[in-house]
Enzyme design. Sequence first.
Site, short mmCIF file in Angstrom:
data_model
loop_
_atom_site.label_atom_id
_atom_site.label_comp_id
_atom_site.label_asym_id
_atom_site.label_seq_id
_atom_site.Cartn_x
_atom_site.Cartn_y
_atom_site.Cartn_z
N ASP A 8 1.00 -1.14 -0.07
CA ASP A 8 -0.10 0.03 0.21
C ASP A 8 1.02 1.34 -0.04
O ASP A 8 1.79 1.63 1.07
CB ASP A 8 -0.86 0.12 1.28
CG ASP A 8 -1.72 1.06 1.18
OD1 ASP A 8 -1.67 2.08 0.59
OD2 ASP A 8 -2.93 0.93 1.86
N HIS A 9 1.12 1.76 -0.81
CA HIS A 9 1.95 3.06 -1.40
C HIS A 9 1.92 3.97 -0.26
O HIS A 9 2.87 4.70 0.02
CB HIS A 9 2.22 3.51 -2.63
CG HIS A 9 0.71 4.29 -3.12
ND1 HIS A 9 -0.28 3.94 -3.48
CD2 HIS A 9 0.97 5.80 -2.91
CE1 HIS A 9 -0.97 4.95 -3.78
NE2 HIS A 9 -0.34 5.99 -3.41
N HIS A 30 -5.94 2.26 1.93
CA HIS A 30 -5.50 3.63 2.18
C HIS A 30 -5.97 4.24 3.47
O HIS A 30 -5.24 4.55 4.47
CB HIS A 30 -5.67 4.46 1.00
CG HIS A 30 -4.81 4.10 -0.03
ND1 HIS A 30 -3.73 3.21 -0.39
CD2 HIS A 30 -5.03 4.55 -1.47
CE1 HIS A 30 -3.33 3.21 -1.34
NE2 HIS A 30 -4.06 3.90 -1.98
#
Length: 488
Positions: free
Chosen positions: A177-178, A240
């Site tokens: 998950d960036h 996110h």
Amino acid sequence: MNTTPTETGALDIVIFGGAGDLSFRKLLPALYMAHLHSRLSPETRIVAVGRQNWSREEYLEFIDKNSPQFIEKNAFTADDWKRFMDRLVYVSLDVTAASDYAKLKAVCDAPMVRVFYLATAPSLFTQICANLSSAGLVDAQSRVVLEKPLGTDLASARAINTDVARYFDEQQIYRIDHYLGKETVQNLMVLRFGNAIFEPLWRAPYIKSVQITVAESVGVGSRAGFYDGAGAMRDMVQNHLLQLLCIVAMEPPISLGADDVRDEKLKVLRSLRKMDLADIKRDTVRGQYTAGASEGAAVKGYLEEDNVPAGSRTETFVALRAQINNARWANVPFFLRTGKRMQKRQSEIIIEFADQPFSIFGTTAHHEPNRLIISLQPEESIQLEMMVKEPGTGMSLHPVKLGLDLQQSSDKRRAEAYERLLMDVIKGRLTHFMRRDELEAAWMWVEPILDGWQALDDKPRNYSAGSWGPAASSALMAREDLSWFEEV
């Protein structure tokens, strides 16, 4: 070019979907920056796997045309880019055909660490892992990176996890998950647990509410085919926003070890109060953008976008009120909000502290609550909003912000999220990646909301492109005498 010693040994980074948007926009620019700053050993190769029947030269021509625009201008030089391109290898294969993997085996036959980055549709994850194993490419040193979204519901997420676990141990699986690679997000841990002024107040009753917003100014663009089957809840909230909530709300871990941190995040997810139909109707808002203006230009509505089915009810906006059932956060509402085609691109966390129990300045004095404003993008900063006296003879008050510009706080280079996370994978650090039970706990909270919307036959509320979403999202806050931060 920096000539400091490299941080890693030789390895092969194998990118499935090597010619896709994610690869040329994010992964290859991130790996170029790691190369530029000598974070990769000279022997490290990047093996791009794609379905296009290209030669290596044709692939390099495609990357040379598409990737440089996504690299920081002051970091790009033709010589460094050429040296980086020398690392690239291209293998054309059908990922669903086991026999094709002999071509990849021939390229990656040397005994070394292999990182497999699956930048493909999640529906292909199982087949790719099975074929890699059959070809003898998976061993105890191998690592696999799984891009989001991992499944469309709890059952599909469990199925993918179970299938991938047949070939890779949990310690070899990196669910990326960036957002967890952003400098400011990682700084949240330090802000909370490294500063005595905040940790004692980071709880009820000292905090009145928490807002987490991830707003995008862009529409669905070329992702409409994928997005219409996902929507904002699956695409953004399930991963996110819930990850940001976990970092804000978690208890102090006993160490920064991967499992110690992820154990605490899991406790937060399991403490989220489950919503029934009445809760869903009252505490969630779905929206869908209509035609409007974005960044000074007229834009079309979601239903007018290419590849969006007529009459689609897919939400492009979600706002909701969440409650964490534990002692630290008793009665503190968490408001989560995300959407496309909103007024501007902005990700932020707002911690609103409780009001003073008694004001000596009288009821007529202007008074704003203290707020901690944590900006994640486009700027990265932390600001503390507090009241001070206005100049003059009276005792009039007004709010001011004490600001910390994180980009100016150090001379050291700030790596982008994907570079930071890719280096974590290469070094075998799992702290900033989701564990299986953590992912499934997130789905267990999200899925009843998705099912509830269907049971209620909930139709997304319209909002004009370039706005902050449906009016109902403001009403969600106003019910508790609160406002979204930009409305204050």
